[in-house]
Design a protein around this motif. Structure first.
Motif, short mmCIF file in Angstrom:
data_model
loop_
_atom_site.label_atom_id
_atom_site.label_comp_id
_atom_site.label_asym_id
_atom_site.label_seq_id
_atom_site.Cartn_x
_atom_site.Cartn_y
_atom_site.Cartn_z
N ALA A 69 9.05 13.06 -42.18
CA ALA A 69 8.43 11.75 -41.99
C ALA A 69 9.00 11.05 -40.77
CB ALA A 69 8.64 10.91 -43.24
N LEU A 70 10.29 11.21 -40.58
CA LEU A 70 10.91 10.58 -39.42
C LEU A 70 10.41 11.21 -38.12
CD1 LEU A 70 14.54 10.23 -40.75
CD2 LEU A 70 13.07 8.38 -40.02
N LEU A 71 10.32 12.52 -38.14
CA LEU A 71 9.80 13.22 -36.95
C LEU A 71 8.37 12.78 -36.66
CD1 LEU A 71 11.18 16.83 -37.36
CD2 LEU A 71 11.51 15.34 -35.39
N MET A 72 7.61 12.65 -37.74
CA MET A 72 6.22 12.24 -37.55
C MET A 72 6.15 10.85 -36.95
SD MET A 72 4.58 13.74 -41.06
CE MET A 72 2.88 13.26 -40.81
N ARG A 73 7.07 10.02 -37.39
CA ARG A 73 7.10 8.66 -36.86
C ARG A 73 7.40 8.67 -35.37
NH1 ARG A 73 8.71 3.46 -38.46
NH2 ARG A 73 7.95 2.12 -36.82
N ILE A 74 8.34 9.52 -35.01
CA ILE A 74 8.70 9.64 -33.60
C ILE A 74 7.49 10.12 -32.79
CG2 ILE A 74 10.13 10.94 -31.96
CD1 ILE A 74 11.75 8.94 -33.54
N VAL A 75 6.84 11.14 -33.33
CA VAL A 75 5.69 11.71 -32.64
C VAL A 75 4.59 10.65 -32.50
CG1 VAL A 75 3.80 13.34 -32.95
CG2 VAL A 75 6.15 14.10 -33.25
N ASP A 76 4.37 9.95 -33.59
CA ASP A 76 3.37 8.89 -33.61
C ASP A 76 3.69 7.83 -32.55
OD1 ASP A 76 1.14 7.55 -35.03
OD2 ASP A 76 2.67 6.07 -35.54
N TYR A 77 4.95 7.51 -32.49
CA TYR A 77 5.41 6.50 -31.54
C TYR A 77 5.21 6.97 -30.11
CZ TYR A 77 8.93 3.98 -28.83
OH TYR A 77 9.57 3.28 -27.86
N LEU A 78 5.62 8.22 -29.85
CA LEU A 78 5.48 8.76 -28.49
C LEU A 78 4.03 8.78 -28.05
CD1 LEU A 78 8.04 11.72 -28.66
CD2 LEU A 78 8.33 9.52 -27.48
N LYS A 79 3.17 9.14 -28.99
CA LYS A 79 1.74 9.18 -28.66
C LYS A 79 1.23 7.80 -28.31
CE LYS A 79 0.24 13.15 -31.28
NZ LYS A 79 -1.10 13.64 -31.48
N ASN A 80 1.65 6.84 -29.09
CA ASN A 80 1.20 5.48 -28.81
C ASN A 80 1.70 4.99 -27.46
OD1 ASN A 80 -0.50 4.45 -30.87
ND2 ASN A 80 1.23 4.55 -32.28
N ARG A 81 2.87 5.47 -27.08
CA ARG A 81 3.42 5.07 -25.79
C ARG A 81 2.87 5.92 -24.65
NH1 ARG A 81 7.83 1.49 -25.65
NH2 ARG A 81 7.53 1.86 -23.45
N GLN A 82 2.01 6.87 -25.00
CA GLN A 82 1.43 7.77 -24.00
C GLN A 82 2.51 8.58 -23.28
OE1 GLN A 82 -2.30 8.28 -22.74
NE2 GLN A 82 -1.78 8.37 -24.91
N VAL A 83 3.56 8.86 -24.03
CA VAL A 83 4.62 9.72 -23.50
C VAL A 83 4.25 11.15 -23.87
CG1 VAL A 83 7.04 10.35 -23.74
CG2 VAL A 83 6.38 7.94 -23.71
#
Lengths: 467, 100
Positions: free
Chosen positions: A378-392
């Motif tokens: 879940a934490l990894l998914m959150r990170i991934v979700d976050y990175l995507k939102n930041r367009q990283v």
């Protein structure tokens, strides 16, 4: 209860799992055992409030104003400054059992007066009382206390302040003294469990009137900037979809993708056995980004920054110059058992601090292999979700697992590159194929590749693919 | 400055914290006066503080429950809470031995 408004707390993730925040003008009961983070969450509620123009009052029974200030200074919260600016009032209530003899009937009007005074001093919109339990151990008359607390909650409601009252969780009922009976609007429970030697914190919305809150428990972390709740169910499909391409750093791989790279903001997992070249792929990606003048954050969990630079120099990747130029930020750390959650929040914080264009996590397997799979995933998914939102644009390496668990977060992963080592004619050959590349007419071939002193070279298609 | 609780000429300085004139605060003051007249006649002073008028003192003096009686002198300072209806508890709380 149709008119129940929400008070956005500003605490990361909490507003998502409460569908907008705590009930405005009402009292929320926050329960949990010792060391669960109750005081921290409650304090952050006030700090975020102060930052968004909602002054707060902290009535503390267990820690003095000075102790509290010291304890939260590490999160960058300057309580004395907030107090000086009139955005926060702290009243430490010392209830000393040995000083108090009961001689008859009483009420808690003194407490009400102090609270009222503090609320008026700063024009408080938020109130925290941490923790009422102390009164039960100091004052003998439980029946009187209960009726006074009932009066306190309705008084707070009448005052129109959004408040958090903390309480110790008990064995049977939710709280040791059954405070949940009086707080009808919102009950939140915190939990800190050690599972397979890994500490996992969870937050649960036990009750939230007038709201379609999720009933699940959510993992949360306490990072260097405070609370962060991981709402696994809220993964929107609202990520920006860029059509801009980011080169993979391996020309042969670009051509296998059929384009000049993968999409900006996409997340790629490079999976393979030990020694198949996962780090080299990740480093090539980082190197290419820096060569274009972009910034890269490289989180290395198995190698030090120097080891990485030295090893990659052998395949022609001169990472040291990018480090010197300030384009490449290598954060090397080991995911020790207890610090797991902190490592993941590091990503979050580093991205906020350095605004990288690309991020590498090498490898993520060390986390998932340590147990507590659901929370870590879940934490990894959150990170991934976050990175995507930041367009990283991100590349994550992962040690291939026979049970396929490295593909288990597949729904969030855009591109999946599998690396294999094949033994053939007394030689070990490396090969790769693209298992998945969203939005791309990618090659279906298994291709051999070599690690040369010029980087990764993709060779001609393997004619007979072996499993 | 610590004086033993003797029957000598020392002065007892007592403070009663209340919040408005409630039946409970009226009872507490009456109980206090009665006990003082019986045990400390001529050597005590009672100051009644209404916290509704001086709320700052609730914070400064760490008052939570109402009524609270504070023995300021002789030291050490002691606090007892409630309407002082339980005379024996009051005497113990103030460190005045109950009569035999």
């Amino acid at each position: 209860m149709a008119g129940l408004r929400h008070c956005p707390t500003g605490v990361d993730g909490l507003d998502q799992i409460t569908a907008g925040g705590l009930p405005a003008g009402r009292t929320t009961l926050l329960t949990g055992g010792a060391g669960c983070g109750k005081t921290l969450l409650a304090t952050e509620f006030l700090v975020r409030g102060a930052q968004r123009g909602e002054p707060g009052v902290l009535m503390a029974f267990e820690e003095t104003s000075e102790e509290l200030a010291t304890n939260v200074a590490a999160f960058g919260w300057d309580l004395p400054a907030l107090q000086a600016e009139g955005k926060l009032a702290v009243d430490y209530v010392r209830v000393d059992r040995e000083q108090i003899d009961m001689t008859g009937d009483f009420d808690l009007e003194g407490l009400f007066i102090r609270l009222g005074l503090a609320i008026d001093e700063v024009g408080a919109k938020r109130v925290v009382i941490d923790t009422l339990e102390v009164l039960f151990s100091a004052l003998d008359d439980t029946a009187r206390l209960r009726s006074e607390l009932r009066r306190l909650f309705s008084w707070l409601k009448h005052k129109g302040v959004t408040s958090i009252v903390t309480a110790e969780s008990g064995d049977g009922p939710l709280t040791r003294h059954g405070l949940e009976e009086y707080v009808a609007d919102c009950v939140i429970s915190l939990d800190h469990r050690v599972n397979e030697e890994m500490a996992i914190r969870r937050i649960r919305i036990v009750k939230l009137r007038g709201s379609a809150h999720g009933t699940n428990e959510f993992p949360f972390v306490i990072g260097s900037a405070g609370f962060s709740v991981v709402p696994v169910t809220s993964f929107g499909l609202e990520h920006p979809a860029s059509s801009e391409l980011v080169p993979t750093g391996v020309p042969g791989l670009d051509s296998m993708l059929g384009k000049a790279g993968w999409y900006r903001g996409s997340v790629t997992v490079v999976s393979g056995d030990s020694g198949t070249g996962k780090t080299t792929f990740a480093a090539s990606f980082a190197d290419a980004a820096c060569a274009r003048g972009q910034k890269c954050l490289y989180l290395a969990f198995e190698e030090s920054s120097r080891q990485l630079a030295r090893n990659m120099a052998s395949v022609g990747l001169r990472l040291d110059r990018w480090i010197e130029a300030g384009l490449l930020q290598v954060q090397a750390s080991r995911p020790t058992e207890i610090g797991l959650e902190r490592h993941l929040t590091t990503v979050y914080e580093q991205v906020e601090a350095h605004h990288p264009d690309v991020v590498v996590l090498d490898p993520i397997t060390d986390f998932t292999a340590l147990g507590g799979g659901v929370a870590i995933k879940a934490l990894l998914m959150r990170i991934v979700d976050y990175l995507k939102n930041r367009q990283v644009t991100a590349v994550l390496t992962s040690l291939a697992r026979s049970d396929g668990s490295d593909t288990s977060m597949s729904s969030l992963i855009d591109n999946f590159v599998q690396l294999r080592a094949l033994e053939h004619s007394a030689q070990r050959h490396r090969s790769l194929y693209i298992q998945k590349a969203r939005g791309m007419a990618h090659s279906q071939h298994v291709r051999r590749f070599e690690l040369t002193d010029q980087g990764i070279e993709i060779l001609e298609p393997v004619q007979v693919a072996t499993a | 400055m610590s004086s033993p609780p003797t029957e000598g000429g020392e002065t007892w300085e007592l403070r009663l914290y209340v919040a408005g004139e409630t039946p409970r605060s009226v009872a507490a003051l009456a109980n206090l006066r009665r006990i003082c007249e019986e045990r400390l006649a001529g050597q005590y002073s009672i100051e009644v503080i209404d916290l509704l008028e001086r709320p700052q003192l609730a914070r400064g003096e760490q008052i939570v429950a109402i009524p609270t009686l504070e023995r300021r002198l002789p030291e050490p300072v002691r606090k007892i809470i409630g309407d002082l209806s339980n005379t024996e508890r009051v005497l113990i709380g103030l460190d005045l031995r109950p009569e035999r």
